[in-house]
Design a protein around this motif. Structure first.
Motif, PDB file in Angstrom:
ATOM      1  N   ASP A  62       0.838  -1.201   0.000  1.00 20.16           N
ATOM      2  CA  ASP A  62       0.000   0.000   0.000  1.00 20.16           C
ATOM      3  C   ASP A  62       0.877   1.256   0.000  1.00 20.16           C
ATOM      4  O   ASP A  62       0.599   2.214  -0.713  1.00 20.16           O
ATOM      5  N   VAL A  63       1.924   1.222   0.808  1.00 23.30           N
ATOM      6  CA  VAL A  63       2.820   2.377   0.908  1.00 23.30           C
ATOM      7  C   VAL A  63       3.535   2.594  -0.426  1.00 23.30           C
ATOM      8  O   VAL A  63       3.624   3.732  -0.908  1.00 23.30           O
ATOM      9  N   ARG A  64       4.016   1.524  -1.038  1.00 19.25           N
ATOM     10  CA  ARG A  64       4.678   1.642  -2.341  1.00 19.25           C
ATOM     11  C   ARG A  64       3.713   2.218  -3.381  1.00 19.25           C
ATOM     12  O   ARG A  64       4.090   3.067  -4.186  1.00 19.25           O
ATOM     13  N   ALA A  65       2.470   1.767  -3.354  1.00 23.52           N
ATOM     14  CA  ALA A  65       1.471   2.277  -4.302  1.00 23.52           C
ATOM     15  C   ALA A  65       1.239   3.771  -4.083  1.00 23.52           C
ATOM     16  O   ALA A  65       1.176   4.539  -5.051  1.00 23.52           O
ATOM     17  N   LEU A  66       1.115   4.189  -2.842  1.00 18.94           N
ATOM     18  CA  LEU A  66       0.920   5.610  -2.549  1.00 18.94           C
ATOM     19  C   LEU A  66       2.104   6.433  -3.041  1.00 18.94           C
ATOM     20  O   LEU A  66       1.927   7.525  -3.601  1.00 18.94           O
TER      21      LEU A  66
ATOM     22  N   LEU B 133      -5.811  -3.907  -4.545  1.00 20.55           N
ATOM     23  CA  LEU B 133      -5.007  -2.853  -3.933  1.00 20.55           C
ATOM     24  C   LEU B 133      -5.749  -1.519  -3.957  1.00 20.55           C
ATOM     25  O   LEU B 133      -5.869  -0.846  -2.925  1.00 20.55           O
ATOM     26  N   VAL B 134      -6.265  -1.142  -5.114  1.00 20.85           N
ATOM     27  CA  VAL B 134      -6.975   0.133  -5.241  1.00 20.85           C
ATOM     28  C   VAL B 134      -8.248   0.118  -4.385  1.00 20.85           C
ATOM     29  O   VAL B 134      -8.555   1.112  -3.711  1.00 20.85           O
ATOM     30  N   ASP B 135      -8.967  -0.991  -4.385  1.00 21.03           N
ATOM     31  CA  ASP B 135     -10.162  -1.101  -3.536  1.00 21.03           C
ATOM     32  C   ASP B 135      -9.805  -0.874  -2.069  1.00 21.03           C
ATOM     33  O   ASP B 135     -10.521  -0.161  -1.344  1.00 21.03           O
ATOM     34  N   ARG B 136      -8.721  -1.490  -1.624  1.00 19.11           N
ATOM     35  CA  ARG B 136      -8.290  -1.362  -0.223  1.00 19.11           C
ATOM     36  C   ARG B 136      -7.924   0.096   0.085  1.00 19.11           C
ATOM     37  O   ARG B 136      -8.350   0.650   1.103  1.00 19.11           O
ATOM     38  N   LEU B 137      -7.148   0.734  -0.791  1.00 18.34           N
ATOM     39  CA  LEU B 137      -6.754   2.122  -0.555  1.00 18.34           C
ATOM     40  C   LEU B 137      -7.952   3.064  -0.600  1.00 18.34           C
ATOM     41  O   LEU B 137      -8.016   4.034   0.162  1.00 18.34           O
TER      42      LEU B 137
ATOM     43  N   ARG C 295     -10.947   7.147  -6.993  1.00 19.57           N
ATOM     44  CA  ARG C 295     -11.040   6.970  -8.448  1.00 19.57           C
ATOM     45  C   ARG C 295     -11.834   8.148  -8.995  1.00 19.57           C
ATOM     46  O   ARG C 295     -12.862   8.513  -8.436  1.00 19.57           O
ATOM     47  N   THR C 296     -11.353   8.712 -10.097  1.00 19.71           N
ATOM     48  CA  THR C 296     -12.076   9.791 -10.758  1.00 19.71           C
ATOM     49  C   THR C 296     -12.112   9.501 -12.256  1.00 19.71           C
ATOM     50  O   THR C 296     -11.271   8.768 -12.772  1.00 19.71           O
TER      51      THR C 296
ATOM     52  N   LEU D 272      -8.926   7.552 -13.388  1.00 18.62           N
ATOM     53  CA  LEU D 272      -7.673   8.034 -12.830  1.00 18.62           C
ATOM     54  C   LEU D 272      -7.670   7.813 -11.320  1.00 18.62           C
ATOM     55  O   LEU D 272      -8.728   7.815 -10.682  1.00 18.62           O
ATOM     56  N   LEU D 273      -6.490   7.624 -10.772  1.00 21.85           N
ATOM     57  CA  LEU D 273      -6.324   7.447  -9.330  1.00 21.85           C
ATOM     58  C   LEU D 273      -5.675   8.695  -8.749  1.00 21.85           C
ATOM     59  O   LEU D 273      -4.680   9.191  -9.285  1.00 21.85           O
ATOM     60  N   GLU D 274      -6.249   9.184  -7.672  1.00 22.76           N
ATOM     61  CA  GLU D 274      -5.716  10.371  -7.009  1.00 22.76           C
ATOM     62  C   GLU D 274      -5.551  10.083  -5.528  1.00 22.76           C
ATOM     63  O   GLU D 274      -6.403   9.442  -4.909  1.00 22.76           O
ATOM     64  N   VAL D 275      -4.456  10.580  -4.966  1.00 28.59           N
ATOM     65  CA  VAL D 275      -4.193  10.413  -3.543  1.00 28.59           C
ATOM     66  C   VAL D 275      -5.035  11.429  -2.779  1.00 28.59           C
ATOM     67  O   VAL D 275      -5.060  12.612  -3.116  1.00 28.59           O
ATOM     68  N   GLU D 276      -5.722  10.952  -1.763  1.00 24.34           N
ATOM     69  CA  GLU D 276      -6.543  11.823  -0.917  1.00 24.34           C
ATOM     70  C   GLU D 276      -5.649  12.618   0.039  1.00 24.34           C
ATOM     71  O   GLU D 276      -4.552  12.183   0.395  1.00 24.34           O
TER      72      GLU D 276
END
Length: 151
Positions: free
Chosen positions: A38-42, A74-78, A86-87, A97-101
């Motif tokens: 999760d951290v690597r993905a972020l 992974l995306v579902d968990r985050l 997701r946008t 697209l994936l955006e960090v909150e």
């Protein structure tokens, strides 16, 4: 090569820094109920945002070397943890697209901020040429690491 040569000492120091950063990442993950993945993905998503790279689930999967099902999980968990959203891509409505909150950014800064501040304070003591030398060295190491990983 002599294990005590200045160049090998540089390699050993770089390895030690890498291990410490890895341990910091694991500690961050543990404190916040995350998996190291999760951290690597972020990190990948934050880097993409900084570099104006459109981060799609497919792009993230390639960065993480995950298959489609693994990336979706992974995306579902985050997303469930409110760290990523997701946008719709306004340029291509078929694409997500994936955006960090902001929550993820705040968590990161609360944990890694002191380390980042210390690193920047050290770098402020370097002149412009020294900073460029360090940046160039680290960029070359990164390229070498990526090549070795993709071989």
């Amino acid at each position: 090569m002599n294990d005590r040569s200045p160049l090998m000492q540089l390699v050993h120091t770089l390895r030690a820094v890498t291990v410490e950063f890895d341990l910091l990442g694991a500690e961050f993950a543990a404190r916040h109920g995350l998996h190291p993945t999760d951290v690597r993905a972020l990190i990948h998503l934050l880097d993409a945002a900084r570099d104006d790279i459109p981060a799609t689930p497919g792009w993230l999967g390639r960065q993480m070397r995950l298959n489609s099902a693994g990336t979706t999980a992974l995306v579902d968990r985050l997303e469930r943890l409110e760290l990523v959203r997701r946008t719709k891509d306004l340029a291509d409505r078929r694409r997500v697209l994936l955006e960090v909150e902001e929550k993820a950014t705040e968590l990161g800064w609360s944990f890694f901020g002191p380390v980042i501040t210390d690193v920047m304070a050290v770098a402020e003591g370097f002149d412009e040429g020294e900073v460029e030398t360090v940046r160039s060295f680290l960029a070359a190491v990164l390229r070498s690491s990526r090549q070795a990983r993709s071989a």
